[in-house]
Design a protein around this motif. Sequence first.
Motif, PDB file in Angstrom:
ATOM      1  N   ASN A 143       0.882  -1.250  -0.061  1.00 25.41           N
ATOM      2  CA  ASN A 143       0.011   0.031  -0.138  1.00 25.41           C
ATOM      3  C   ASN A 143       0.814   1.298   0.198  1.00 25.41           C
ATOM      4  OD1 ASN A 143      -1.785   1.971   0.581  1.00 25.41           O
ATOM      5  ND2 ASN A 143      -2.925   1.007   2.051  1.00 25.41           N
ATOM      6  N   PRO A 144       1.439   1.629  -1.113  1.00 26.61           N
ATOM      7  CA  PRO A 144       2.423   2.756  -1.355  1.00 26.61           C
ATOM      8  C   PRO A 144       1.787   4.121  -0.984  1.00 26.61           C
ATOM      9  CG  PRO A 144       1.704   1.840  -3.503  1.00 26.61           C
ATOM     10  CD  PRO A 144       0.851   1.112  -2.362  1.00 26.61           C
ATOM     11  N   PRO A 145       2.891   5.146  -1.111  1.00 30.07           N
ATOM     12  CA  PRO A 145       2.479   6.525  -0.619  1.00 30.07           C
ATOM     13  C   PRO A 145       1.667   6.993  -1.801  1.00 30.07           C
ATOM     14  CG  PRO A 145       4.876   6.167  -0.163  1.00 30.07           C
ATOM     15  CD  PRO A 145       4.211   4.711  -0.885  1.00 30.07           C
ATOM     16  N   LYS A 146       1.171   8.278  -1.765  1.00 32.30           N
ATOM     17  CA  LYS A 146       0.295   8.795  -2.732  1.00 32.30           C
ATOM     18  C   LYS A 146       1.220   8.958  -4.064  1.00 32.30           C
ATOM     19  CE  LYS A 146      -2.752  12.760  -3.629  1.00 32.30           C
ATOM     20  NZ  LYS A 146      -3.316  14.000  -2.891  1.00 32.30           N
ATOM     21  N   TRP A 147       2.433   9.745  -3.733  1.00 32.78           N
ATOM     22  CA  TRP A 147       3.374  10.084  -4.799  1.00 32.78           C
ATOM     23  C   TRP A 147       3.672   8.675  -5.684  1.00 32.78           C
ATOM     24  CZ3 TRP A 147       7.814   7.483  -4.646  1.00 32.78           C
ATOM     25  CH2 TRP A 147       8.266   7.139  -3.677  1.00 32.78           C
ATOM     26  N   PHE A 148       3.792   7.699  -5.047  1.00 31.28           N
ATOM     27  CA  PHE A 148       4.085   6.594  -5.805  1.00 31.28           C
ATOM     28  C   PHE A 148       2.602   5.979  -6.661  1.00 31.28           C
ATOM     29  CE2 PHE A 148       4.148   1.819  -6.212  1.00 31.28           C
ATOM     30  CZ  PHE A 148       5.549   1.564  -6.184  1.00 31.28           C
ATOM     31  N   ILE A 149       1.641   6.123  -6.196  1.00 30.41           N
ATOM     32  CA  ILE A 149       0.592   5.567  -6.962  1.00 30.41           C
ATOM     33  C   ILE A 149       0.188   6.583  -8.206  1.00 30.41           C
ATOM     34  CG2 ILE A 149      -2.091   5.448  -6.664  1.00 30.41           C
ATOM     35  CD1 ILE A 149      -1.603   4.614  -3.765  1.00 30.41           C
ATOM     36  N   GLU A 150       0.469   7.935  -7.937  1.00 25.13           N
ATOM     37  CA  GLU A 150       0.145   8.903  -9.040  1.00 25.13           C
ATOM     38  C   GLU A 150       1.165   8.900 -10.247  1.00 25.13           C
ATOM     39  OE1 GLU A 150      -0.282  12.388  -6.649  1.00 25.13           O
ATOM     40  OE2 GLU A 150      -2.541  12.120  -6.286  1.00 25.13           O
ATOM     41  N   ASN A 151       2.204   8.269  -9.962  1.00 24.23           N
ATOM     42  CA  ASN A 151       3.158   8.392 -11.030  1.00 24.23           C
ATOM     43  C   ASN A 151       3.469   6.818 -11.478  1.00 24.23           C
ATOM     44  OD1 ASN A 151       5.491   8.322 -12.350  1.00 24.23           O
ATOM     45  ND2 ASN A 151       6.526   9.993 -11.227  1.00 24.23           N
ATOM     46  N   PRO A 152       2.550   6.470 -12.564  1.00 25.82           N
ATOM     47  CA  PRO A 152       2.639   5.100 -13.152  1.00 25.82           C
ATOM     48  C   PRO A 152       3.999   4.768 -13.503  1.00 25.82           C
ATOM     49  CG  PRO A 152       1.012   6.442 -14.317  1.00 25.82           C
ATOM     50  CD  PRO A 152       1.549   7.337 -13.215  1.00 25.82           C
ATOM     51  N   GLU A 153       5.030   5.621 -14.048  1.00 26.30           N
ATOM     52  CA  GLU A 153       6.193   5.227 -14.123  1.00 26.30           C
ATOM     53  C   GLU A 153       7.160   4.803 -13.039  1.00 26.30           C
ATOM     54  OE1 GLU A 153      10.300   7.222 -16.273  1.00 26.30           O
ATOM     55  OE2 GLU A 153       8.715   8.313 -16.250  1.00 26.30           O
ATOM     56  N   ASN A 179      14.350   1.734   9.624  1.00 26.73           N
ATOM     57  CA  ASN A 179      14.523   3.029   9.013  1.00 26.73           C
ATOM     58  C   ASN A 179      14.328   3.084   7.297  1.00 26.73           C
ATOM     59  OD1 ASN A 179      15.080   4.215  11.619  1.00 26.73           O
ATOM     60  ND2 ASN A 179      17.040   3.262  11.611  1.00 26.73           N
ATOM     61  N   TYR A 180      14.045   1.850   6.832  1.00 26.66           N
ATOM     62  CA  TYR A 180      14.141   1.688   5.622  1.00 26.66           C
ATOM     63  C   TYR A 180      12.801   2.605   4.918  1.00 26.66           C
ATOM     64  CZ  TYR A 180      15.101  -0.467   0.800  1.00 26.66           C
ATOM     65  OH  TYR A 180      15.553  -0.491  -0.594  1.00 26.66           O
ATOM     66  N   MET A 181      13.149   3.493   3.905  1.00 23.12           N
ATOM     67  CA  MET A 181      11.965   4.290   3.365  1.00 23.12           C
ATOM     68  C   MET A 181      11.497   4.018   1.798  1.00 23.12           C
ATOM     69  SD  MET A 181      13.240   7.941   4.711  1.00 23.12           S
ATOM     70  CE  MET A 181      13.624   8.208   6.222  1.00 23.12           C
ATOM     71  N   TRP A 182      10.194   4.329   1.548  1.00 19.16           N
ATOM     72  CA  TRP A 182       9.817   3.963   0.180  1.00 19.16           C
ATOM     73  C   TRP A 182      10.818   4.494  -1.048  1.00 19.16           C
ATOM     74  CZ3 TRP A 182       6.216   0.894  -1.722  1.00 19.16           C
ATOM     75  CH2 TRP A 182       5.464   0.303  -0.820  1.00 19.16           C
ATOM     76  N   ALA A 183      11.278   5.754  -0.682  1.00 19.39           N
ATOM     77  CA  ALA A 183      12.298   6.476  -1.615  1.00 19.39           C
ATOM     78  C   ALA A 183      13.547   5.493  -1.884  1.00 19.39           C
ATOM     79  CB  ALA A 183      12.530   7.933  -1.058  1.00 19.39           C
ATOM     80  N   ASP A 184      13.975   4.814  -0.474  1.00 18.03           N
ATOM     81  CA  ASP A 184      15.037   3.835  -0.706  1.00 18.03           C
ATOM     82  C   ASP A 184      14.610   2.755  -1.526  1.00 18.03           C
ATOM     83  OD1 ASP A 184      16.439   5.570   0.964  1.00 18.03           O
ATOM     84  OD2 ASP A 184      15.562   4.632   2.966  1.00 18.03           O
ATOM     85  N   PHE A 185      13.586   2.175  -1.638  1.00 12.15           N
ATOM     86  CA  PHE A 185      13.134   0.996  -2.236  1.00 12.15           C
ATOM     87  C   PHE A 185      12.978   1.397  -3.694  1.00 12.15           C
ATOM     88  CE2 PHE A 185       9.171  -1.545  -3.315  1.00 12.15           C
ATOM     89  CZ  PHE A 185       9.858  -2.794  -3.777  1.00 12.15           C
ATOM     90  N   VAL A 186      12.807   2.604  -4.256  1.00 10.45           N
ATOM     91  CA  VAL A 186      12.216   2.913  -5.596  1.00 10.45           C
ATOM     92  C   VAL A 186      13.780   3.134  -5.987  1.00 10.45           C
ATOM     93  CG1 VAL A 186      11.826   4.476  -7.376  1.00 10.45           C
ATOM     94  CG2 VAL A 186      10.126   3.836  -5.448  1.00 10.45           C
ATOM     95  N   LYS A 187      14.644   3.854  -5.361  1.00 10.80           N
ATOM     96  CA  LYS A 187      16.224   4.153  -5.520  1.00 10.80           C
ATOM     97  C   LYS A 187      16.974   2.754  -5.846  1.00 10.80           C
ATOM     98  CE  LYS A 187      16.849   7.684  -2.893  1.00 10.80           C
ATOM     99  NZ  LYS A 187      17.394   8.588  -2.158  1.00 10.80           N
ATOM    100  N   ASN A 197      13.455  12.904  -5.780  1.00  6.96           N
ATOM    101  CA  ASN A 197      13.369  13.510  -4.298  1.00  6.96           C
ATOM    102  C   ASN A 197      11.736  13.421  -3.909  1.00  6.96           C
ATOM    103  OD1 ASN A 197      13.724  15.165  -2.353  1.00  6.96           O
ATOM    104  ND2 ASN A 197      13.262  17.219  -3.557  1.00  6.96           N
ATOM    105  N   HIS A 198      11.290  12.446  -3.656  1.00  8.76           N
ATOM    106  CA  HIS A 198      10.083  12.175  -3.050  1.00  8.76           C
ATOM    107  C   HIS A 198       9.966  11.725  -1.708  1.00  8.76           C
ATOM    108  CE1 HIS A 198       7.591  12.421  -6.762  1.00  8.76           C
ATOM    109  NE2 HIS A 198       8.886  11.683  -7.457  1.00  8.76           N
ATOM    110  N   GLY A 199       9.543  12.266  -0.806  1.00  9.21           N
ATOM    111  CA  GLY A 199       9.170  12.296   0.675  1.00  9.21           C
ATOM    112  C   GLY A 199      10.232  11.447   1.323  1.00  9.21           C
ATOM    113  N   ASN A 200       9.680  11.217   2.613  1.00  7.19           N
ATOM    114  CA  ASN A 200      10.562  10.285   3.563  1.00  7.19           C
ATOM    115  C   ASN A 200       9.654   9.452   4.378  1.00  7.19           C
ATOM    116  OD1 ASN A 200       9.158  12.135   5.025  1.00  7.19           O
ATOM    117  ND2 ASN A 200      10.818  12.946   6.166  1.00  7.19           N
ATOM    118  N   GLU A 201       8.548   8.848   3.638  1.00  2.00           N
ATOM    119  CA  GLU A 201       7.749   7.961   4.447  1.00  2.00           C
ATOM    120  C   GLU A 201       8.388   6.754   4.502  1.00  2.00           C
ATOM    121  OE1 GLU A 201       7.383   9.313   1.268  1.00  2.00           O
ATOM    122  OE2 GLU A 201       5.119  10.422   1.261  1.00  2.00           O
TER     123      GLU A 201
END
Length: 363
Positions: A143-153, A179-187, A197-201
């Motif tokens: 169940n990812p953050p909003k910025w993740f859902i709104e960006n299909p790429e 302390n692992y973040m969603w941004a870490d996962f994508v990168k 540069n997307h959030g720190n969830e």
Amino acid sequence: MKKKTIILIVIIVTSIVSIFIWSLAMPSRLVYFGGSSSVNPFMQIATKKFGEEYKHSDEIIYNSNGSQNGVKSVENGTYSAGMISKEVKQNTLSSGSDFSNIQGFDNEFEDTKTFNDFRNEVNKTKGINAMEFAIDAIVIMYNPPKWFIENPEIANSINFDFNKDDHKKIVKKIYSNPNYMWADFVKELNPEIKDFNHGNELLMPVSRESGSGTRSAFDDFFEIEDIDSGTANSNGSMITQLRDTKGSFGYVSYGFYKNSENNNLQTPWFNNKRLSKDEFIEVLNDDGTIQPGESKNEEHIKSDAGYELKRPFIMLFDSENKKTNSVLEFVEFLITEKANSAYEEEGLVRKVQYHKYDLIPND
């Protein structure tokens, strides 16, 4: 009075001896299976339904005490069938035990006629038979953050290749690093992405309870040892927690994923393919578009070159065990539609297939 007492004692002793002789003469209607704890929930359902449908057959008792005990107990004759929840290999058996090598039955059993031909061959051979009867496929959901859902790429960039060791390590890190973040996962999955540069969830992992077969398979696949996560006590509970917790990450058996409601939970790609809730898999094209694949979900799961996050459930039984016909009758039941609900209740994919000696790997 004394004579009457003697006569009474003789009658009692005669009765006890008669009952003892009768009990020895009467064949036991109990047959003992055992082994993998992961198989236990399915076996409790399947054996109950088997008893309802095959009233004339022996009653199956399943003891959940681990795959290795299942193997040993088949070898020494304690169990008529032993269950393991991993790939069968030559070293699965102890030295001195051998797998059977019945020829002509290389395909999945889909009808009882072909299986009855196999049954006749079992009764003529020696050795321990390896019969796969189900596949437990595991689906990652989150169940990812909003910025993740709104960006299909970004959403479609979660594309695992498990031939790359670092991709497995990413999932291991999710479950061990609080302390692992969603941004870490994508990168980490997409190191080519610059200026991200997307959030720190925080990414909040959820695991199954200790002792769960699904958890054992998931942890083994990703080599997870130290876990720092929330816990769900069932597939249904897992889906509820993921649905209700933004930023959560977990996994369920395929059947529960397929039957779950569409509730904004997403699933990753595995080499540009993923299981869908429809009949056919989905395929991710190079231009980012998504289309139905040529394979059905269950075909993709069954294929050796298809879905990777899975494990087989395999039954071992000795051709020379006195209860082998009862074992074969149970396998026949699993092939029929009468067993459908047992597979559906546990979210398993049915695959009843014999593994002969020639095709069992050494290690």
